[in-house]
Design a protein around this motif. Structure first.
Motif, PDB file in Angstrom:
ATOM      1  N   GLN A 403       1.064  -1.344   0.150  1.00  0.00           N
ATOM      2  CA  GLN A 403       0.138  -0.108   0.292  1.00  0.00           C
ATOM      3  C   GLN A 403       1.074   1.401  -0.294  1.00  0.00           C
ATOM      4  O   GLN A 403       2.143   1.600   0.840  1.00  0.00           O
ATOM      5  CB  GLN A 403      -1.136  -0.438   1.454  1.00  0.00           C
ATOM      6  CG  GLN A 403      -1.701   1.310   1.648  1.00  0.00           C
ATOM      7  CD  GLN A 403      -2.299   1.036   3.213  1.00  0.00           C
ATOM      8  OE1 GLN A 403      -3.467   0.354   3.088  1.00  0.00           O
ATOM      9  NE2 GLN A 403      -2.168   2.026   3.925  1.00  0.00           N
ATOM     10  N   ILE A 404       0.818   2.444  -0.895  1.00  0.00           N
ATOM     11  CA  ILE A 404       1.060   3.601  -0.987  1.00  0.00           C
ATOM     12  C   ILE A 404       0.453   4.830  -0.477  1.00  0.00           C
ATOM     13  O   ILE A 404      -0.739   4.393  -1.017  1.00  0.00           O
ATOM     14  CB  ILE A 404       1.819   3.953  -2.108  1.00  0.00           C
ATOM     15  CG1 ILE A 404       1.257   3.999  -3.210  1.00  0.00           C
ATOM     16  CG2 ILE A 404       2.564   2.599  -2.054  1.00  0.00           C
ATOM     17  CD1 ILE A 404       1.813   4.631  -4.576  1.00  0.00           C
ATOM     18  N   ARG A 405       1.065   5.313  -0.317  1.00  0.00           N
ATOM     19  CA  ARG A 405       0.524   7.204   0.389  1.00  0.00           C
ATOM     20  C   ARG A 405       0.802   7.720  -0.757  1.00  0.00           C
ATOM     21  O   ARG A 405       2.345   7.661  -0.258  1.00  0.00           O
ATOM     22  CB  ARG A 405      -0.181   7.376   1.275  1.00  0.00           C
ATOM     23  CG  ARG A 405      -0.925   5.851   2.775  1.00  0.00           C
ATOM     24  CD  ARG A 405      -0.620   6.772   3.835  1.00  0.00           C
ATOM     25  NE  ARG A 405      -1.490   5.728   4.911  1.00  0.00           N
ATOM     26  CZ  ARG A 405      -2.360   5.591   4.993  1.00  0.00           C
ATOM     27  NH1 ARG A 405      -3.042   6.452   5.152  1.00  0.00           N
ATOM     28  NH2 ARG A 405      -2.685   4.722   5.916  1.00  0.00           N
ATOM     29  N   THR A 406       0.329   9.178  -1.347  1.00  0.00           N
ATOM     30  CA  THR A 406       1.259  10.228  -2.205  1.00  0.00           C
ATOM     31  C   THR A 406       0.350  10.834  -2.651  1.00  0.00           C
ATOM     32  O   THR A 406      -1.242  11.354  -2.651  1.00  0.00           O
ATOM     33  CB  THR A 406       1.987   9.733  -2.530  1.00  0.00           C
ATOM     34  OG1 THR A 406       2.851  10.359  -3.934  1.00  0.00           O
ATOM     35  CG2 THR A 406       1.082   8.847  -4.825  1.00  0.00           C
ATOM     36  N   CYS A 407       0.757  12.195  -3.117  1.00  0.00           N
ATOM     37  CA  CYS A 407       0.399  13.302  -3.926  1.00  0.00           C
ATOM     38  C   CYS A 407       1.156  13.703  -5.068  1.00  0.00           C
ATOM     39  O   CYS A 407       0.435  14.480  -5.659  1.00  0.00           O
ATOM     40  CB  CYS A 407       0.353  14.409  -2.151  1.00  0.00           C
ATOM     41  SG  CYS A 407       1.665  15.095  -2.425  1.00  0.00           S
ATOM     42  N   LEU A 408       1.648  12.805  -5.136  1.00  0.00           N
ATOM     43  CA  LEU A 408       1.988  12.551  -6.497  1.00  0.00           C
ATOM     44  C   LEU A 408       1.896  11.799  -8.008  1.00  0.00           C
ATOM     45  O   LEU A 408       1.847  11.627  -7.804  1.00  0.00           O
ATOM     46  CB  LEU A 408       3.973  12.085  -6.317  1.00  0.00           C
ATOM     47  CG  LEU A 408       5.080  12.640  -5.313  1.00  0.00           C
ATOM     48  CD1 LEU A 408       6.093  12.029  -5.377  1.00  0.00           C
ATOM     49  CD2 LEU A 408       5.149  14.574  -5.519  1.00  0.00           C
ATOM     50  N   SER A 409       2.223  12.532  -8.922  1.00  0.00           N
ATOM     51  CA  SER A 409       1.935  11.666  -9.741  1.00  0.00           C
ATOM     52  C   SER A 409       2.365  10.460 -10.087  1.00  0.00           C
ATOM     53  O   SER A 409       4.277  10.651  -9.776  1.00  0.00           O
ATOM     54  CB  SER A 409       2.172  12.815 -11.152  1.00  0.00           C
ATOM     55  OG  SER A 409       1.626  11.829 -12.132  1.00  0.00           O
ATOM     56  N   ILE A 410       2.109   9.301 -10.416  1.00  0.00           N
ATOM     57  CA  ILE A 410       2.486   8.383 -10.536  1.00  0.00           C
ATOM     58  C   ILE A 410       3.064   8.396 -12.088  1.00  0.00           C
ATOM     59  O   ILE A 410       2.237   7.687 -12.085  1.00  0.00           O
ATOM     60  CB  ILE A 410       1.641   7.073  -9.883  1.00  0.00           C
ATOM     61  CG1 ILE A 410       1.017   7.446  -8.383  1.00  0.00           C
ATOM     62  CG2 ILE A 410       2.513   6.019  -9.867  1.00  0.00           C
ATOM     63  CD1 ILE A 410       0.691   6.404  -7.725  1.00  0.00           C
ATOM     64  N   ASP A 411       4.327   7.857 -12.191  1.00  0.00           N
ATOM     65  CA  ASP A 411       4.621   7.968 -13.857  1.00  0.00           C
ATOM     66  C   ASP A 411       5.134   6.541 -13.693  1.00  0.00           C
ATOM     67  O   ASP A 411       6.390   7.242 -15.043  1.00  0.00           O
ATOM     68  CB  ASP A 411       5.621   8.984 -13.878  1.00  0.00           C
ATOM     69  CG  ASP A 411       4.947  11.144 -13.565  1.00  0.00           C
ATOM     70  OD1 ASP A 411       3.610  10.701 -14.148  1.00  0.00           O
ATOM     71  OD2 ASP A 411       5.052  11.734 -13.028  1.00  0.00           O
ATOM     72  N   THR A 412       5.778   5.973 -12.507  1.00  0.00           N
ATOM     73  CA  THR A 412       6.516   4.553 -12.878  1.00  0.00           C
ATOM     74  C   THR A 412       5.664   3.008 -13.120  1.00  0.00           C
ATOM     75  O   THR A 412       3.744   3.348 -12.166  1.00  0.00           O
ATOM     76  CB  THR A 412       7.478   4.354 -12.509  1.00  0.00           C
ATOM     77  OG1 THR A 412       7.829   3.346 -12.669  1.00  0.00           O
ATOM     78  CG2 THR A 412       7.081   4.380 -11.273  1.00  0.00           C
ATOM     79  N   LYS A 413       4.905   1.979 -13.668  1.00  0.00           N
ATOM     80  CA  LYS A 413       4.208   0.944 -13.629  1.00  0.00           C
ATOM     81  C   LYS A 413       4.733   0.422 -12.341  1.00  0.00           C
ATOM     82  O   LYS A 413       5.973  -0.184 -11.747  1.00  0.00           O
ATOM     83  CB  LYS A 413       4.570  -0.226 -14.868  1.00  0.00           C
ATOM     84  CG  LYS A 413       3.506  -1.150 -13.815  1.00  0.00           C
ATOM     85  CD  LYS A 413       3.381  -1.848 -16.065  1.00  0.00           C
ATOM     86  CE  LYS A 413       2.497  -3.124 -15.537  1.00  0.00           C
ATOM     87  NZ  LYS A 413       2.709  -3.950 -16.619  1.00  0.00           N
ATOM     88  N   LEU A 414       3.720   0.413 -11.213  1.00  0.00           N
ATOM     89  CA  LEU A 414       3.481  -0.188 -10.034  1.00  0.00           C
ATOM     90  C   LEU A 414       3.461  -1.675 -10.359  1.00  0.00           C
ATOM     91  O   LEU A 414       3.156  -2.376 -11.082  1.00  0.00           O
ATOM     92  CB  LEU A 414       2.468   0.115  -8.766  1.00  0.00           C
ATOM     93  CG  LEU A 414       2.236   1.014  -8.419  1.00  0.00           C
ATOM     94  CD1 LEU A 414       1.395   2.089  -7.836  1.00  0.00           C
ATOM     95  CD2 LEU A 414       4.056   2.118  -7.783  1.00  0.00           C
ATOM     96  N   THR A 415       4.193  -2.183  -8.962  1.00  0.00           N
ATOM     97  CA  THR A 415       4.507  -3.588  -9.300  1.00  0.00           C
ATOM     98  C   THR A 415       3.034  -4.419  -8.471  1.00  0.00           C
ATOM     99  O   THR A 415       2.016  -3.786  -7.893  1.00  0.00           O
ATOM    100  CB  THR A 415       5.284  -3.811  -7.769  1.00  0.00           C
ATOM    101  OG1 THR A 415       5.885  -5.501  -7.617  1.00  0.00           O
ATOM    102  CG2 THR A 415       5.256  -3.498  -6.342  1.00  0.00           C
TER     103      THR A 415
END
Length: 469
Positions: A403-415
């Motif tokens: 699980q991740i928490r973020t306010c960033l744009s996720i520009d990579t494919k998550l595992t």
């Protein structure tokens, strides 16, 4: 339905009367035609009034309903109203499964009659009575599977008869649906030679049975304990009941584990060479007192060579600290607003790739101020991403995170391991131009969505979400 505000909410006219549908069980055949907040105004063209009991006499029924202000006519077939604990089982043979001497069967009213037909609701076990009176069928073919009895044999040596009449919840971590389901799961793992045992969880208590049918031949065991069942009562009949067992891991999740519990377990494994204990929030100060606890290990495990340990204890008036001598330990004392804690642990941590010891508890989270020698990142399951480079470290540094928490744009494919994403309040959805994430199934959006475009952006990036908040 005498509440005028609710009457308006249901969009009913002054001359419309009926019965409100508050819920429909998924397993009920009427769930295909009726929905919550439908108002039934007639059955088979016969008008009904408020609070009237519904009666069905034919194989099919026609409802006249009001749904969101529109009048609809719906027809449905009828079937027998099945309960999760069947009221009768006429013309049916009892269903059962026997594995490793453990007899599993289906909970039914006839089974409860075996305790006393007229007073079963007083004589039967309380847990089964509650299921019979209050459980509801949620899915078709759903059954409650219980342990009827345990046939004494070497194959289940050490498994207490106290487990009789317990409900089987999971097999190998998979929730049981009916009596056929555990048989399928057992067959599946039995055909896999790499596995060492089948794992049964009954009412949050786990027991273990070797798939080849000989418990004494087990050499390695890992147990994750979720609730104690007075383990100190289950004394071994033979101190050499598992003579080949050389490695044992116990992961305890804050159930009030005490030293008598560990004694009752270690009595089965006199030839143990390696012991791993992860004990969280124990009330017993014995685990903090090095000489006392080491004397237990020396008495029960005379051949012990390696001891990997982590323990968390709330410090009280009876807590006495004394250093471990045979197996040196590290100590950390910390506090929150309510109490002080002590965390005792051994190094290296992790000792190998199979080391599953957990960090100590602080408000249901992990205390990370332990020591620089502990590879904490390997144990973090919920990661706050604040820098873009941390997204790339999910594959290397945070190898157990799901699980991740973020306010960033996720520009990579998550595992594929990352199944849950939380977008925090600071997230700017409109500025996101992110990569599609096919493995995310659980999405929580804490920030405000301003228009349909932002909704479409999220739908595009997370196309396979099953739960959205």
């Amino acid at each position: 339905m005498e509440n005028t505000s609710y009457w308006e909410y249901l969009k009913l006219n002054d001359d419309q009367h009926g019965i409100l549908v508050t819920s429909v069980e998924q397993a009920c055949i009427l769930s295909k035609v009726l929905k919550e907040n439908d108002v039934i105004t007639a059955i088979d063209n016969v008008p009904i009034v408020d609070d009237e009991k519904l009666k069905f006499v034919d194989d099919t029924v026609t409802f006249t309903i009001i749904r969101q202000g529109q009048e609809l006519t719906l027809t449905s077939p009828l079937d027998n109203n099945q309960t999760l604990v069947p009221l009768h089982s006429h013309d049916k043979h009892p269903e059962y499964l026997i594995y490793a001497g453990i007899v599993f069967t289906v909970l039914s009213r006839f089974y409860l009659y075996g305790f006393n037909k007229r007073e079963w609701h007083r004589k039967a076990p309380t847990n089964l009575i509650n299921l019979a009176l209050h459980s509801h069928l949620q899915e078709l073919n759903q059954q409650i599977v219980i342990i009827n009895q345990i046939l004494l044999d070497d194959v289940n040596h050490g498994i207490s008869s106290d487990f009789a009449n317990s409900v089987l919840e999971t097999v190998n971590g998979i929730k049981i649906q009916n009596i056929k389901h555990p048989a399928e799961l057992i067959d599946k793992i039995s055909n896999n030679e790499d596995d060492g045992y089948n794992r049964f969880e009954i009412e949050n208590q786990k027991i273990y049975s070797d798939i080849i049918g000989l418990v004494p031949n087990i050499e390695k065991i890992t147990i994750q304990l979720h609730r104690s069942r007075i383990l100190s009562r289950l004394r071994p009949r033979s101190l050499s009941s598992c003579p080949r067992l050389t490695e044992f891991t116990l992961l305890e999740a804050g159930i009030g584990f005490i030293s008598d519990d560990i004694k009752s377990i270690l009595g089965y494994m006199r030839n143990l060479l390696k012991l791993t204990l992860s004990i969280r929030d124990t009330p017993d100060p014995t685990f903090c007192h090095g000489p006392k606890f080491e004397s237990i290990l020396i008495e029960y495990l005379p051949n012990l060579c390696q001891f990997d340990y982590t323990m968390t204890h709330r410090i009280g008036n009876e807590t006495l600290f004394e250093d471990f001598i045979v197996w040196p330990m590290n100590y950390v004392v910390y506090e929150d607003e309510k109490c002080e804690w002590v965390h005792i642990y051994s190094l290296p941590w992790p000792s190998n790739k199979y080391d599953k010891r957990e960090l100590p508890i602080v408000k249901n989270q992990c205390n990370t101020s332990v020591t620089s020698d502990v590879k904490q990142d390997e144990y973090i399951k919920d990661v706050m991403i604040t820098e873009p480079n941390e997204l790339f470290e999910l594959k290397t540094r945070f190898r157990r995170a799901y699980q991740i928490r973020t306010c960033l744009s996720i520009d990579t494919k998550l595992t594929s391991r990352i199944s849950k994403v939380i977008l925090t309040k600071q997230t700017r959805i409109a500025s996101m131009n992110s990569m599609i994430q096919p493995f995310v199934r659980h999405l929580i959006v804490e920030c405000r969505l301003n228009d349909e475009r932002e909704i479409h952006l999220l739908a595009r990036q997370f196309p396979h979400v099953e739960y959205l908040k």
